[in-house]
Design a protein around this motif. Structure first.
Motif, PDB file in Angstrom:
ATOM      1  N   ARG A   1      45.091  45.141  22.990  1.00 48.92           N
ATOM      2  CA  ARG A   1      45.202  46.552  22.584  1.00 48.92           C
ATOM      3  C   ARG A   1      46.572  47.146  22.900  1.00 48.92           C
ATOM      4  N   GLY A   2      47.382  46.451  23.659  1.00 46.03           N
ATOM      5  CA  GLY A   2      48.707  46.975  23.997  1.00 46.03           C
ATOM      6  C   GLY A   2      48.673  48.100  25.014  1.00 46.03           C
ATOM      7  N   PHE A   3      47.605  48.187  25.799  1.00 44.70           N
ATOM      8  CA  PHE A   3      47.493  49.277  26.781  1.00 44.70           C
ATOM      9  C   PHE A   3      48.407  49.033  27.987  1.00 44.70           C
ATOM     10  N   ASP A   4      48.815  50.134  28.617  1.00 46.20           N
ATOM     11  CA  ASP A   4      49.794  50.151  29.713  1.00 46.20           C
ATOM     12  C   ASP A   4      49.374  49.253  30.903  1.00 46.20           C
ATOM     13  N   LEU A   5      50.161  48.207  31.143  1.00 44.35           N
ATOM     14  CA  LEU A   5      49.827  47.251  32.210  1.00 44.35           C
ATOM     15  C   LEU A   5      49.938  47.883  33.593  1.00 44.35           C
ATOM     16  N   ALA A   6      50.834  48.876  33.731  1.00 44.86           N
ATOM     17  CA  ALA A   6      50.976  49.528  35.040  1.00 44.86           C
ATOM     18  C   ALA A   6      49.705  50.315  35.382  1.00 44.86           C
ATOM     19  N   VAL A   7      49.104  50.952  34.366  1.00 47.90           N
ATOM     20  CA  VAL A   7      47.845  51.681  34.607  1.00 47.90           C
ATOM     21  C   VAL A   7      46.736  50.690  34.963  1.00 47.90           C
ATOM     22  N   LEU A   8      46.700  49.570  34.246  1.00 48.95           N
ATOM     23  CA  LEU A   8      45.691  48.544  34.575  1.00 48.95           C
ATOM     24  C   LEU A   8      45.887  48.028  36.000  1.00 48.95           C
ATOM     25  N   GLY A   9      47.147  47.866  36.390  1.00 52.59           N
ATOM     26  CA  GLY A   9      47.441  47.403  37.751  1.00 52.59           C
ATOM     27  C   GLY A   9      46.965  48.402  38.807  1.00 52.59           C
ATOM     28  N   GLN A  10      47.115  49.682  38.483  1.00 57.34           N
ATOM     29  CA  GLN A  10      46.648  50.745  39.392  1.00 57.34           C
ATOM     30  C   GLN A  10      45.122  50.699  39.526  1.00 57.34           C
ATOM     31  N   LEU A  11      44.448  50.595  38.381  1.00 55.05           N
ATOM     32  CA  LEU A  11      42.975  50.522  38.412  1.00 55.05           C
ATOM     33  C   LEU A  11      42.522  49.270  39.173  1.00 55.05           C
ATOM     34  N   GLU A  12      43.222  48.174  38.931  1.00 60.40           N
ATOM     35  CA  GLU A  12      42.890  46.922  39.614  1.00 60.40           C
ATOM     36  C   GLU A  12      42.965  47.106  41.131  1.00 60.40           C
ATOM     37  N   SER A  13      44.021  47.752  41.603  1.00 64.79           N
ATOM     38  CA  SER A  13      44.138  47.850  43.064  1.00 64.79           C
ATOM     39  C   SER A  13      43.138  48.854  43.641  1.00 64.79           C
ATOM     40  N   TRP A  14      42.835  49.938  42.908  1.00 67.79           N
ATOM     41  CA  TRP A  14      41.806  50.875  43.400  1.00 67.79           C
ATOM     42  C   TRP A  14      40.446  50.207  43.489  1.00 67.79           C
ATOM     43  N   VAL A  15      40.101  49.512  42.407  1.00 65.94           N
ATOM     44  CA  VAL A  15      38.743  48.985  42.298  1.00 65.94           C
ATOM     45  C   VAL A  15      38.552  47.730  43.150  1.00 65.94           C
ATOM     46  N   GLN A  16      39.583  46.898  43.225  1.00 67.13           N
ATOM     47  CA  GLN A  16      39.389  45.585  43.844  1.00 67.13           C
ATOM     48  C   GLN A  16      39.871  45.500  45.289  1.00 67.13           C
ATOM     49  N   GLN A  17      40.700  46.455  45.699  1.00 69.17           N
ATOM     50  CA  GLN A  17      41.146  46.460  47.102  1.00 69.17           C
ATOM     51  C   GLN A  17      41.657  45.092  47.523  1.00 69.17           C
ATOM     52  N   GLY A  18      42.387  44.435  46.629  1.00 68.42           N
ATOM     53  CA  GLY A  18      42.945  43.124  46.948  1.00 68.42           C
ATOM     54  C   GLY A  18      42.057  41.946  46.611  1.00 68.42           C
ATOM     55  N   ARG A  19      40.804  42.190  46.272  1.00 65.74           N
ATOM     56  CA  ARG A  19      39.905  41.071  45.933  1.00 65.74           C
ATOM     57  C   ARG A  19      40.320  40.458  44.592  1.00 65.74           C
ATOM     58  N   GLN A  20      40.446  39.124  44.566  1.00 64.35           N
ATOM     59  CA  GLN A  20      40.694  38.376  43.329  1.00 64.35           C
ATOM     60  C   GLN A  20      39.826  37.125  43.389  1.00 64.35           C
ATOM     61  N   PRO A  21      39.546  36.530  42.247  1.00 67.14           N
ATOM     62  CA  PRO A  21      38.880  35.221  42.307  1.00 67.14           C
ATOM     63  C   PRO A  21      39.761  34.265  43.125  1.00 67.14           C
ATOM     64  N   ASP A  22      39.124  33.308  43.801  1.00 63.55           N
ATOM     65  CA  ASP A  22      39.901  32.288  44.520  1.00 63.55           C
ATOM     66  C   ASP A  22      40.513  31.317  43.519  1.00 63.55           C
ATOM     67  N   LEU A  23      39.780  31.113  42.427  1.00 64.35           N
ATOM     68  CA  LEU A  23      40.231  30.166  41.407  1.00 64.35           C
ATOM     69  C   LEU A  23      39.786  30.689  40.034  1.00 64.35           C
ATOM     70  N   THR A  24      40.660  30.498  39.043  1.00 69.11           N
ATOM     71  CA  THR A  24      40.354  30.941  37.681  1.00 69.11           C
ATOM     72  C   THR A  24      40.608  29.803  36.704  1.00 69.11           C
ATOM     73  N   LEU A  25      39.554  29.451  35.958  1.00 68.70           N
ATOM     74  CA  LEU A  25      39.703  28.430  34.916  1.00 68.70           C
ATOM     75  C   LEU A  25      40.046  29.138  33.614  1.00 68.70           C
ATOM     76  N   TRP A  26      41.201  28.832  33.087  1.00 66.44           N
ATOM     77  CA  TRP A  26      41.629  29.449  31.828  1.00 66.44           C
ATOM     78  C   TRP A  26      41.513  28.424  30.712  1.00 66.44           C
ATOM     79  N   PHE A  27      40.565  28.651  29.788  1.00 69.46           N
ATOM     80  CA  PHE A  27      40.363  27.783  28.630  1.00 69.46           C
ATOM     81  C   PHE A  27      41.359  28.202  27.559  1.00 69.46           C
ATOM     82  N   ASP A  28      42.382  27.374  27.426  1.00 76.10           N
ATOM     83  CA  ASP A  28      43.498  27.698  26.548  1.00 76.10           C
ATOM     84  C   ASP A  28      43.306  27.016  25.194  1.00 76.10           C
ATOM     85  N   LEU A  29      43.094  27.837  24.166  1.00 72.13           N
ATOM     86  CA  LEU A  29      42.868  27.309  22.814  1.00 72.13           C
ATOM     87  C   LEU A  29      43.700  28.120  21.825  1.00 72.13           C
TER      88      LEU A  29
END
Ligand code: TYD
Length: 204
Positions: A106-134
């Motif tokens: 959608r081309g939405f502002d990555l800085a805003v997404l980064g802000q929401l990410e840090s508010w909501v996740q408080q640093g939590r991220q998956p330990d591992l992410t499998l990216w199916f690249d096709l």
């Protein structure tokens, strides 16, 4: 005690569901406490929000806020308690999808997404992410045969090229967390690659 948190990502049609099921079976044969969940969704509230995100017209800010609202509830009531008691958590999509679809697609502002990410996740991220690249052109052929498309599945190939670029950027920015799976192979070959990548890390 602290559990493990794995997410699966990829554009629509990349084929992650088949492998998610195999991985879940494998984990259940080894671990007492396995939680399989998904985003958008994963709680009664977040599943209601998922319906809106997938089917109702809205702008990208609204879409992002609903996705993160659901994620907040999902983390607080399912994922964090599961990790605290030592569970192995398998999540079908997580925040990388927001950066790929809302940010890239959608081309939405990555800085805003980064802000929401840090508010909501408080640093939590998956330990591992499998990216199916096709490649999106191949995913499009697979999707053409699929059921009634939702708002994302109905998008054109150019949209999925941007989503793909969004995933690639996230994978390059956080290489220690991402495992790239080449999904442009026969299903057995994809499964074999996935198994060897996970075995090497003690995740299979
Ligand atoms: P998907 O996970 O592919 O479910 P199904 O296999 O049932 O179709 O569908 C979820 C859709 O939601 C997918 O098109 C990606 C999109 N999505 C976002 O746009 N943002 C997000 O943050 C997440 C988690 C998903």
């Amino acid at each position: 005690m602290s559990g493990r948190f794995l997410s699966l990502e990829g554009i629509d049609g990349a084929g992650k569901t088949t492998h998610l099921e195999a991985l879940e079976r494998r984990w259940r044969s080894q671990h007492a406490d396995v939680v399989r969940t998904r985003e958008p969704g994963g709680t009664p509230l977040a599943e209601k929000l998922r319906e809106m995100v997938l089917h109702d017209a809205m702008d990208p800010l609204c879409e992002s806020l609903l996705v993160f609202a659901g994620r907040r509830d999902h983390l607080a009531t399912v994922i964090e308690p599961a990790l605290a008691r030592g569970a192995w958590v398998l999540c079908d999509r997580f925040t990388d999808a927001t950066f790929a679809y809302q940010g890239g697609g959608r081309g939405f502002d990555l800085a805003v997404l980064g802000q929401l990410e840090s508010w909501v996740q408080q640093g939590r991220q998956p330990d591992l992410t499998l990216w199916f690249d096709l490649p999106p052109a191949i995913a499009a052929q697979r999707l053409a045969a699929a059921r009634q498309p939702d708002r994302f599945e109905a998008m054109d190939q150019a949209f999925f090229e941007r989503v793909q670029a969004g995933y690639r950027a996230r994978a390059e920015a956080q290489p220690q967390r991402f495992v790239r799976i080449d999904a442009d192979q026969r299903v057995e070959a994809v499964a074999a690659q996935l198994q060897s990548e996970l075995s090497r890390r003690g995740w299979w």
